[in-house]
Every structure is written in C-alpha cells, then in structure tokens.
Design a protein around this motif. Structure first.
Motif, PDB file in Angstrom:
ATOM      1  N   GLU A   1       0.737  -1.212   0.050  1.00 48.15           N
ATOM      2  CA  GLU A   1      -0.010  -0.037  -0.066  1.00 48.15           C
ATOM      3  C   GLU A   1       0.821   1.374   0.016  1.00 48.15           C
ATOM      4  OE1 GLU A   1      -2.506   2.111   3.320  1.00 48.15           O
ATOM      5  OE2 GLU A   1      -3.379   0.463   2.617  1.00 48.15           O
ATOM      6  N   ALA A   2       0.575   2.363  -0.806  1.00 51.58           N
ATOM      7  CA  ALA A   2       1.155   3.634  -0.877  1.00 51.58           C
ATOM      8  C   ALA A   2       0.441   4.431   0.013  1.00 51.58           C
ATOM      9  CB  ALA A   2       1.189   4.015  -2.139  1.00 51.58           C
ATOM     10  N   GLU A   3       1.212   5.052   1.048  1.00 48.40           N
ATOM     11  CA  GLU A   3       0.684   5.796   1.891  1.00 48.40           C
ATOM     12  C   GLU A   3       1.398   7.066   1.924  1.00 48.40           C
ATOM     13  OE1 GLU A   3       0.028   5.527   6.834  1.00 48.40           O
ATOM     14  OE2 GLU A   3       1.984   5.278   6.120  1.00 48.40           O
ATOM     15  N   LEU A   4       0.516   8.216   2.024  1.00 46.07           N
ATOM     16  CA  LEU A   4       0.987   9.818   1.958  1.00 46.07           C
ATOM     17  C   LEU A   4       1.110  10.136   3.182  1.00 46.07           C
ATOM     18  CD1 LEU A   4      -1.149  10.908  -1.217  1.00 46.07           C
ATOM     19  CD2 LEU A   4       1.263   9.894  -1.268  1.00 46.07           C
ATOM     20  N   ILE A   5       2.077  10.928   3.579  1.00 47.50           N
ATOM     21  CA  ILE A   5       2.399  11.435   4.976  1.00 47.50           C
ATOM     22  C   ILE A   5       2.953  13.016   4.928  1.00 47.50           C
ATOM     23  CG2 ILE A   5       3.452  11.364   7.174  1.00 47.50           C
ATOM     24  CD1 ILE A   5       3.731   8.314   6.832  1.00 47.50           C
ATOM     25  N   ALA A   6       2.489  13.863   5.594  1.00 46.40           N
ATOM     26  CA  ALA A   6       2.637  15.080   5.437  1.00 46.40           C
ATOM     27  C   ALA A   6       3.364  15.556   6.914  1.00 46.40           C
ATOM     28  CB  ALA A   6       1.621  16.130   5.187  1.00 46.40           C
ATOM     29  N   VAL A   7       4.477  16.412   6.820  1.00 44.38           N
ATOM     30  CA  VAL A   7       5.168  17.098   7.909  1.00 44.38           C
ATOM     31  C   VAL A   7       4.893  18.410   7.811  1.00 44.38           C
ATOM     32  CG1 VAL A   7       7.460  17.505   8.978  1.00 44.38           C
ATOM     33  CG2 VAL A   7       7.072  15.244   7.955  1.00 44.38           C
TER      34      VAL A   7
ATOM     35  N   ARG B   1      -2.798  16.548  -0.229  1.00 44.84           N
ATOM     36  CA  ARG B   1      -3.454  17.897  -0.052  1.00 44.84           C
ATOM     37  C   ARG B   1      -4.714  17.437   0.428  1.00 44.84           C
ATOM     38  NH1 ARG B   1      -0.881  22.699  -1.644  1.00 44.84           N
ATOM     39  NH2 ARG B   1       0.631  22.374  -3.064  1.00 44.84           N
ATOM     40  N   ALA B   2      -5.477  16.497  -0.445  1.00 45.80           N
ATOM     41  CA  ALA B   2      -6.883  16.067   0.048  1.00 45.80           C
ATOM     42  C   ALA B   2      -6.990  15.372   1.494  1.00 45.80           C
ATOM     43  CB  ALA B   2      -7.392  15.064  -0.948  1.00 45.80           C
ATOM     44  N   TRP B   3      -5.760  14.612   1.716  1.00 45.79           N
ATOM     45  CA  TRP B   3      -5.635  13.813   3.060  1.00 45.79           C
ATOM     46  C   TRP B   3      -5.519  14.913   4.175  1.00 45.79           C
ATOM     47  CZ3 TRP B   3      -8.359  10.001   4.171  1.00 45.79           C
ATOM     48  CH2 TRP B   3      -8.389   8.761   3.109  1.00 45.79           C
ATOM     49  N   VAL B   4      -4.870  16.011   4.097  1.00 45.83           N
ATOM     50  CA  VAL B   4      -4.458  16.966   5.218  1.00 45.83           C
ATOM     51  C   VAL B   4      -5.433  17.717   5.323  1.00 45.83           C
ATOM     52  CG1 VAL B   4      -2.962  18.713   5.762  1.00 45.83           C
ATOM     53  CG2 VAL B   4      -1.841  16.802   4.796  1.00 45.83           C
ATOM     54  N   GLU B   5      -6.173  17.962   4.344  1.00 43.60           N
ATOM     55  CA  GLU B   5      -7.474  19.146   4.306  1.00 43.60           C
ATOM     56  C   GLU B   5      -8.736  18.126   5.037  1.00 43.60           C
ATOM     57  OE1 GLU B   5      -9.897  22.558   2.223  1.00 43.60           O
ATOM     58  OE2 GLU B   5      -7.922  21.587   1.128  1.00 43.60           O
ATOM     59  N   GLN B   6      -8.816  17.112   4.568  1.00 43.37           N
ATOM     60  CA  GLN B   6      -9.883  16.430   5.298  1.00 43.37           C
ATOM     61  C   GLN B   6      -9.574  16.054   6.745  1.00 43.37           C
ATOM     62  OE1 GLN B   6     -10.989  12.524   3.204  1.00 43.37           O
ATOM     63  NE2 GLN B   6     -11.148  11.577   5.117  1.00 43.37           N
TER      64      GLN B   6
ATOM     65  N   SER C   1      -2.180  11.716   7.273  1.00 39.77           N
ATOM     66  CA  SER C   1      -1.665  10.672   6.397  1.00 39.77           C
ATOM     67  C   SER C   1      -2.877   9.971   5.721  1.00 39.77           C
ATOM     68  CB  SER C   1      -0.668   9.797   6.935  1.00 39.77           C
ATOM     69  OG  SER C   1      -1.049   8.967   7.954  1.00 39.77           O
ATOM     70  N   GLY C   2      -2.568   9.283   4.573  1.00 45.60           N
ATOM     71  CA  GLY C   2      -3.832   8.379   4.124  1.00 45.60           C
ATOM     72  C   GLY C   2      -2.978   7.763   2.922  1.00 45.60           C
TER      73      GLY C   2
END
Length: 326
Positions: free
Chosen positions: A21-27, A64-69, A49-50
């Motif tokens: 699974e590819a996971e997107l994570i924001a610092v 961007r979508a995951w962080v805003e959500q 993340s998501g």
C-alpha cells in the motif's frame, strides 16, 4: 511462459497488489510563538496521512486532500521529502506499506486546523535537539552514558570503536562541534541503540517518554526527524524561512524564527549584516510597537530575489564562514 489460467494469474496479482500500500504522509511545520510546531492528529502521535487512491490525480493532490480532510487546513508550499519502505519498521502491520512523505510549510495565522488536530513543538519529540539555552542536560546525564554503554556492549573492538565514533559525531562528544543538520542520524542512532520507545517492536528499547521524547506511531517520528533535518539544511541556502513568516515582520522576529528551526542562537549583528548584504528583505516604511522597547522597523520579503540568479547563493547565517553561533 506462464501456463496457469489467466484468471488464476490475475487473482494472484491482485492479492499481491493488496500486500503493498502507498501511504502519503505530511510533515506540516509552522513557527508558533518562537517554537517550531508540527501538525499532528490523534493523540499527537500521528502525522496527517492516508492511502494514495485511484481518484487522486497525483501524489501531491492526494496529500493535500488527506491533510485538508483530517485537519481542515489547506496546504501551501510543499516538497517531496523521502520514501520509506523498510519492512522491519512497519509497526507490526502485515501489509507492506510504502510511505511517501512531504514537507509543508505554513504561517501561524493560516494554521487554524480542526478539533481533531493539534500543533506540537517538534522539540517534544526530539528534546536533545534544542540548544538555544545551551546543551540539554538530557544529553550528558542520560544519552551519553547509555550510548557509551551500548558501544561497549559488543565484544568486537572494531564495532565498539565505530559505535563510539558515530555517537561522538552525532551528539558532539569528545569536544566535537554540534551539527544541527544531523537530526535524522541522531534519531536513527538512538533507535539502533534501543533508546527510543519505537524500538520496542524489536524488544530492544530501554527508553521512556520522559528521557527520549514523545513517541509516535509506526515510523512517523523517523519521518518527522527527516523533515527536521531537511528544513535545517535548506534554510541555509534557500529563502524558505519566509514561507513561515507573516507578510511583515521585524528582523528580530526573523532571527528568532531561524533560531527556533535550527535549535541554536545566532550572533545578532552578523545575522542582520548578512540579511542586508543579500537583499533578502526590504523596509515597509512602518514600525512595530510590540517590541517592548523602541519601535522596530517592519520588513517584508523581497520577492524579486526569487527571480535573480543570486538566489542560488542565498544563505542564512548558520554555517557560513566568519559568522558566529552563540
């Protein structure tokens, strides 16, 4: 040639795809009241993340979508940080997770967020990194003796010497200079030595939150350390610090922001001289009365510098020749 029925091959391919699974994570970083803060969710132990989904147009749009959500906070400046895929640091998950991380910078006044998220000082997670008031006692009282004991715990003399050398370089033992950019190496060394709680999944940790900083889920603290190291390095050669500043600011506010990120104090005259020499800012003609003393001139970032070839040499005074760190 594969002689298996096509349906069987497709079924096995689909099953294997589900194993990864590819996971997107924001610092997401902001400087709030002189403290570098990171945007967290949950109990302060998760970065936003998501999973990357098919409906996402790109990795960045998915992030961007995951962080805003999750936080209610839209992102501005972002850059890709690193891709993490270590199998032995997946926090017990059976599925192989590839974590694609991004560094995002925002301003305090934009950092509204939502009730499900919170801003925490990144020094909550890395208390050994803040040297603005001198070397933290944690290093000499706790980390140094434990690291030296870990180095001496092996029978092979060469390995023991190498461990001791790595600890000395990372944590400035034996009169070595402190290098603020080695934040990731320091965390990785503490992980290897079992001195951070995340290492408990290998049953090697002897750490507690009180001595080794607040913990995070999975590999999130490692990812945060990567973002910290990247930003500390980048502010020395690119004017990204202005992404964290309000539209107008005093030179002291700018200096305090750089110091907060670097975890070190900077010589004030040298800082101001370098900022003026490189024409990074320009006066607004206004002053601030919030300094507690004489009115201070207000400045703004000179955006034209981004279009000039001189920007390639732009540096803030953290490791430049002739500049003194206090």
């Amino acid at each position: 040639m594969d002689d298996r029925p096509k349906a069987t091959r497709n079924g096995r391919a689909a099953a294997k795809a589900k194993e990864v699974e590819a996971e997107l994570i924001a610092v997401v970083v902001s400087v709030n009241d002189g403290e570098p803060a990171v945007l967290t969710i949950g109990q302060g132990d998760c970065l936003p993340s998501g999973p990357f989904a098919l409906e996402h147009r790109s990795l960045q749009s998915g992030l961007r979508a995951w962080v805003e959500q999750q936080t209610g906070h839209p992102l501005g400046y972002i850059e890709q940080l690193y891709t993490f895929a270590d199998r032995d640091r997946a926090d017990g998950r059976q599925q192989r997770v590839i974590s694609i991380s991004y560094l995002a910078l925002t301003r305090k006044e934009d950092a509204t967020g939502a009730s499900a998220c919170a801003w925490r000082s990144w020094y909550d997670y890395f208390p050994w990194e803040d040297h603005r008031l001198g070397t933290p006692k944690l290093i000499a009282d706790v980390l140094k003796p434990r690291l030296l004991a870990w180095a001496a715990a092996v029978e092979e003399a060469a390995i023991a010497r190498e461990r001791r050398r790595r600890a000395a370089i990372a944590f400035a033992f034996e009169d070595r200079p402190w290098n603020e950019e080695l934040a990731l190496q320091r965390y990785e060394l503490l992980y290897e030595a079992g001195l951070v709680a995340e290492a408990t999944r290998d049953e090697r940790s002897i750490a507690s939150d009180s001595t080794a900083g607040a913990t995070m889920v999975a590999d999130h603290r490692r990812i945060l350390a990567t973002g910290l190291a990247r930003l500390r390095s980048k502010i020395k050669y690119r004017p990204v610090v202005f992404e964290l500043m309000p539209p107008v600011f005093t030179l002291l506010q700018l200096q305090r922001t750089v110091e907060a990120l670097a975890g070190r104090l900077i010589n004030k005259p040298n800082f101001r001289r370098l900022i003026e020499q490189q024409e990074l800012v320009e006066e607004t003609g206004e002053t601030s009365l919030d300094t507690g003393g004489r009115p201070a001139k207000l400045y703004q970032f000179r955006h034209a510098v981004l279009d000039e070839t001189a920007v390639a040499g732009t540096k803030l005074p953290l490791a430049s020749p002739g500049l003194t760190l206090l």
